[in-house]
Design a protein around this motif. Structure first.
Motif, mmCIF file in Angstrom:
data_model
loop_
_atom_site.group_PDB
_atom_site.id
_atom_site.type_symbol
_atom_site.label_atom_id
_atom_site.label_comp_id
_atom_site.label_asym_id
_atom_site.label_seq_id
_atom_site.Cartn_x
_atom_site.Cartn_y
_atom_site.Cartn_z
ATOM 1 N N ALA A 8 -6.284 11.246 10.778
ATOM 2 C CA ALA A 8 -5.352 10.128 10.952
ATOM 3 C C ALA A 8 -4.969 10.000 12.417
ATOM 4 O O ALA A 8 -4.720 10.992 13.093
ATOM 5 N N GLU A 12 -1.441 5.212 12.777
ATOM 6 C CA GLU A 12 -1.626 4.976 11.340
ATOM 7 C C GLU A 12 -0.599 5.719 10.484
ATOM 8 O O GLU A 12 -0.560 5.529 9.271
ATOM 9 N N TYR A 13 0.211 6.560 11.087
ATOM 10 C CA TYR A 13 1.116 7.412 10.317
ATOM 11 C C TYR A 13 2.043 6.613 9.409
ATOM 12 O O TYR A 13 2.192 6.936 8.228
ATOM 13 N N LEU A 16 0.030 4.924 6.562
ATOM 14 C CA LEU A 16 -0.434 5.901 5.575
ATOM 15 C C LEU A 16 0.733 6.428 4.754
ATOM 16 O O LEU A 16 0.612 6.598 3.537
ATOM 17 N N THR A 20 0.916 6.077 0.705
ATOM 18 C CA THR A 20 1.125 7.253 -0.142
ATOM 19 C C THR A 20 2.354 7.067 -1.024
ATOM 20 O O THR A 20 2.302 7.284 -2.237
ATOM 21 N N VAL A 56 -7.888 10.321 6.765
ATOM 22 C CA VAL A 56 -7.792 8.966 6.236
ATOM 23 C C VAL A 56 -9.176 8.458 5.867
ATOM 24 O O VAL A 56 -10.186 8.889 6.432
ATOM 25 N N VAL A 58 -11.186 4.950 5.889
ATOM 26 C CA VAL A 58 -11.124 3.601 6.453
ATOM 27 C C VAL A 58 -12.430 2.870 6.180
ATOM 28 O O VAL A 58 -13.485 3.484 6.047
ATOM 29 N N LEU A 63 -7.317 0.672 6.672
ATOM 30 C CA LEU A 63 -6.845 1.917 6.073
ATOM 31 C C LEU A 63 -6.830 1.804 4.552
ATOM 32 O O LEU A 63 -6.172 0.939 3.990
ATOM 33 N N GLY A 66 -5.397 8.259 2.146
ATOM 34 C CA GLY A 66 -5.407 9.500 2.901
ATOM 35 C C GLY A 66 -5.162 10.705 2.024
ATOM 36 O O GLY A 66 -4.878 10.592 0.828
#
Length: 168
Positions: A8, A12-13, A16, A20, A56, A58, A63, A66
Motif C-alpha cells: 500500500a 492509499e491508506y 483502503l 475495509t 493492496v 489494484v 484500488l 487489501g
C-alpha cells in the motif's frame, strides 16, 4: 481484470481503511455498526503499516481491496504461534468482489510466508458468516483448525472466530 498486488502507498491508506471498514459494515460483521470500536482498527492503515505488511490489489490504479500480512512473530499477530505468519483484515470493495482480488491477496500472503525464513505455516481468523472467504481459503489449501478457534471479546459469548491454517 489485470490485478496487481503490491504494498500500500501512503496516499492509499485512507481509501483502503474505508474499503475495509465498509466491507465489514456492509456484510454485517460488526456487532455495533458504526459505533463498533473495531472500526477504528479497520480504518487505521498507517498503524498497520508500521507493524506489518499491508498489501493492496489494484486494477489499472483502481484500488480493489487489501490485506494485512503479519510475518512470523509480528506484533499484530492475534493467533500466530512461533514460526507462523498471520493474515488479517482481508477486504475487497463490494463492486470488485468475485473478480479474483481476494484470492490474489491471499496468494500473495502465502507467497510472502514461503519467502520468510523459518515460517512453517500461515494462520487466519474468520467469522462464521464469511462464506466467500472460506471458499477462497479452502481452495488454496487452508484447513479448519477448530481447536484454535477463539473469542476476541470474552465478555460476549456469541463471538467465536474460526481459525484456518496452511502448512507450508
Amino acid at each position: 481484470m489485470d490485478i496487481v498486488i503490491r504494498r500500500a502507498a501512503s496516499g492509499e491508506y485512507d481509501a483502503l481503511g474505508e474499503i475495509t471498514a465498509q466491507a465489514y459494515l456492509q456484510d454485517g460483521l460488526l456487532d455495533f455498526g458504526e459505533s463498533d470500536a473495531y472500526l477504528d482498527e479497520l480504518r487505521a492503515v498507517a498503524k498497520r503499516v508500521a507493524a506489518a505488511d499491508v498489501l493492496v490489489a489494484v486494477d489499472d490504479d483502481h484500488l480493489l481491496g487489501g490485506v494485512t500480512f503479519v510475518p512470523s512473530g509480528g506484533p499484530m499477530a492475534d493467533i500466530a504461534q512461533p514460526g507462523e505468519a498471520e493474515i488479517r483484515m482481508l477486504a475487497v470493495a463490494r463492486e470488485a468482489r468475485g473478480k479474483g482480488a481476494g484470492e490474489a491477496l491471499v496468494r500473495a500472503c502465502v507467497d510472502r510466508a514461503r519467502a520468510t525464513a523459518g515460517c512453517t505455516a500461515v494462520v487466519l481468523s474468520t467469522q462464521r458468516t464469511m462464506h466467500a472467504a472460506h471458499r477462497i481459503y479452502e481452495r488454496l489449501g487452508f484447513t479448519r483448525a477448530p481447536e484454535r478457534d477463539w473469542n476476541p471479546l470474552p465478555e460476549l459469548d456469541d463471538i467465536t472466530l474460526l481459525t484456518y491454517e496452511l502448512t507450508l
